[in-house]
Write a protein that holds these residues in place. Structure first.
Motif, PDB file in Angstrom:
ATOM      1  N   LEU A  57     -17.819 -21.073  33.908  1.00 35.59           N
ATOM      2  CA  LEU A  57     -18.609 -21.802  32.905  1.00 35.59           C
ATOM      3  C   LEU A  57     -18.157 -23.250  32.935  1.00 35.59           C
ATOM      4  O   LEU A  57     -16.965 -23.543  32.989  1.00 35.59           O
ATOM      5  N   ARG A  58     -19.129 -24.184  32.914  1.00 31.67           N
ATOM      6  CA  ARG A  58     -18.816 -25.597  33.057  1.00 31.67           C
ATOM      7  C   ARG A  58     -19.347 -26.396  31.871  1.00 31.67           C
ATOM      8  O   ARG A  58     -20.559 -26.501  31.691  1.00 31.67           O
ATOM      9  N   ASP A  59     -18.436 -26.897  31.050  1.00 33.96           N
ATOM     10  CA  ASP A  59     -18.790 -27.885  30.045  1.00 33.96           C
ATOM     11  C   ASP A  59     -19.967 -27.443  29.171  1.00 33.96           C
ATOM     12  O   ASP A  59     -20.964 -28.154  29.031  1.00 33.96           O
ATOM     13  N   VAL A  60     -19.823 -26.255  28.596  1.00 34.96           N
ATOM     14  CA  VAL A  60     -20.913 -25.698  27.790  1.00 34.96           C
ATOM     15  C   VAL A  60     -20.820 -26.209  26.349  1.00 34.96           C
ATOM     16  O   VAL A  60     -19.769 -26.100  25.714  1.00 34.96           O
ATOM     17  N   ASP A  61     -21.896 -26.771  25.855  1.00 38.50           N
ATOM     18  CA  ASP A  61     -22.036 -27.154  24.448  1.00 38.50           C
ATOM     19  C   ASP A  61     -23.117 -26.275  23.826  1.00 38.50           C
ATOM     20  O   ASP A  61     -24.169 -26.080  24.430  1.00 38.50           O
ATOM     21  N   LEU A  62     -22.843 -25.774  22.632  1.00 38.48           N
ATOM     22  CA  LEU A  62     -23.835 -24.901  21.992  1.00 38.48           C
ATOM     23  C   LEU A  62     -23.581 -24.882  20.495  1.00 38.48           C
ATOM     24  O   LEU A  62     -22.442 -24.790  20.043  1.00 38.48           O
ATOM     25  N   ARG A  63     -24.644 -24.976  19.740  1.00 37.94           N
ATOM     26  CA  ARG A  63     -24.558 -24.871  18.288  1.00 37.94           C
ATOM     27  C   ARG A  63     -25.624 -23.892  17.834  1.00 37.94           C
ATOM     28  O   ARG A  63     -26.812 -24.076  18.126  1.00 37.94           O
ATOM     29  N   LEU A  64     -25.211 -22.832  17.164  1.00 35.14           N
ATOM     30  CA  LEU A  64     -26.161 -21.824  16.690  1.00 35.14           C
ATOM     31  C   LEU A  64     -26.055 -21.697  15.181  1.00 35.14           C
ATOM     32  O   LEU A  64     -24.956 -21.543  14.632  1.00 35.14           O
TER      33      LEU A  64
END
Ligand code: ADP
Ligand code: MG
Length: 231
Positions: free
Chosen positions: A24-31
């Motif tokens: 996984l590379r530099d994952v940004d996530l907002r849920l």
């Protein structure tokens, strides 16, 4: 308002000979709370790895993860288990029911035996089994159920403690088309009733794409919003 899930710069690498191979590379996530999310992508793109990190079964190599307002990196193993048990439910591709237990006992399985006899939790298990269409199968053993029915038991089990985050890794991947459609519908209905945020991993974009709030694709470890999807 705090998000249920917040990932910032999250990476995961695994040793591969003398080098580190990025998964996984530099994952940004907002849920947010009470949303449904599809993550699609080719085999080997890191979908299960991401789901396992979200479910506190695996740890990132770098980056930050806040779950329900808690900085996960600051927790020890016991605290992680406690947070996982309180906030997360899992549905897997292969149902993982215990063969010697009845349908109702399987749904109550995350509880210890004494808790399983408490009527409130038992009532909740019976309600969830009714929602997934198994009200008349409480005493059946898994081997007498079809694959679709077994997955419906697993869905009820995952939702018993009303998890804020329901993680489903290819939940209908082992089922034929008509059964997959039925189980997909029951899963979404049960999630809606409980009020969980659902993160669904599937390559079946045609089936899940139209029924989720958000859709991301994971390609070679990079997560991006899917194109051509409304919302
Ligand atoms: P997907 O679910 O999208 O098919 P996975 O997350 O299962 O992908 O795996 C992504 C890649 O990471 C694959 O190449 C897999 O072999 C590799 N991988 C996953 N976990 C590990 C691990 N613990 N050690 C080594 N390689 C791993
Ligand atoms: Mg996978």
């Amino acid at each position: 308002m705090t998000a249920l899930v917040r990932l910032v710069g999250l990476s995961r690498s695994v040793p591969d000979g003398y080098v580190l191979r990025p998964i996984l590379r530099d994952v940004d996530l907002r849920l947010d709370y009470r949303t449904s999310v599809l993550i699609s992508g080719p085999s080997g793109s890191g979908k299960s790895t991401l789901l396992n990190i979200l479910g506190l079964l695996d740890r990132p190599s770098a980056g930050s993860y806040w779950l329900d307002g808690v900085d996960v990196a600051a927790l020890n193993d016991d605290e992680r288990s406690e947070l996982r048990g309180g906030v997360v439910g899992f549905v897997f591709q292969h149902f993982h029911l215990l063969p010697t237990l009845s349908v109702l006992e399987n749904v109550l399985m995350p509880s210890d035996y004494t808790v399983g006899r408490q009527s409130a939790l038992r009532d909740r298990a019976e309600d969830l089994l009714a929602i997934v269409g198994l009200a008349d199968r409480f005493e059946s053993k898994p081997m007498f159920l079809s694959g679709g029915e077994q997955q419906r038991v697993a869905i009820a089990r995952a939702l018993l403690r009303e998890p804020k985050l329901l993680l489903a890794d290819e939940p209908t991947g082992a089922l034929d088309g008509a059964t997959a459609e039925e189980v997909r519908g029951l899963l979404m209905a049960a999630v809606q009733e409980v009020g969980s945020t659902a993160v669904l991993v599937s390559h079946d974009v045609a089936r899940y794409g139209p029924v989720v709030d958000r859709h991301f694709t994971l390609v070679d470890g990079r997560l991006t919003p899917a194109e051509g999807v409304p919302r």
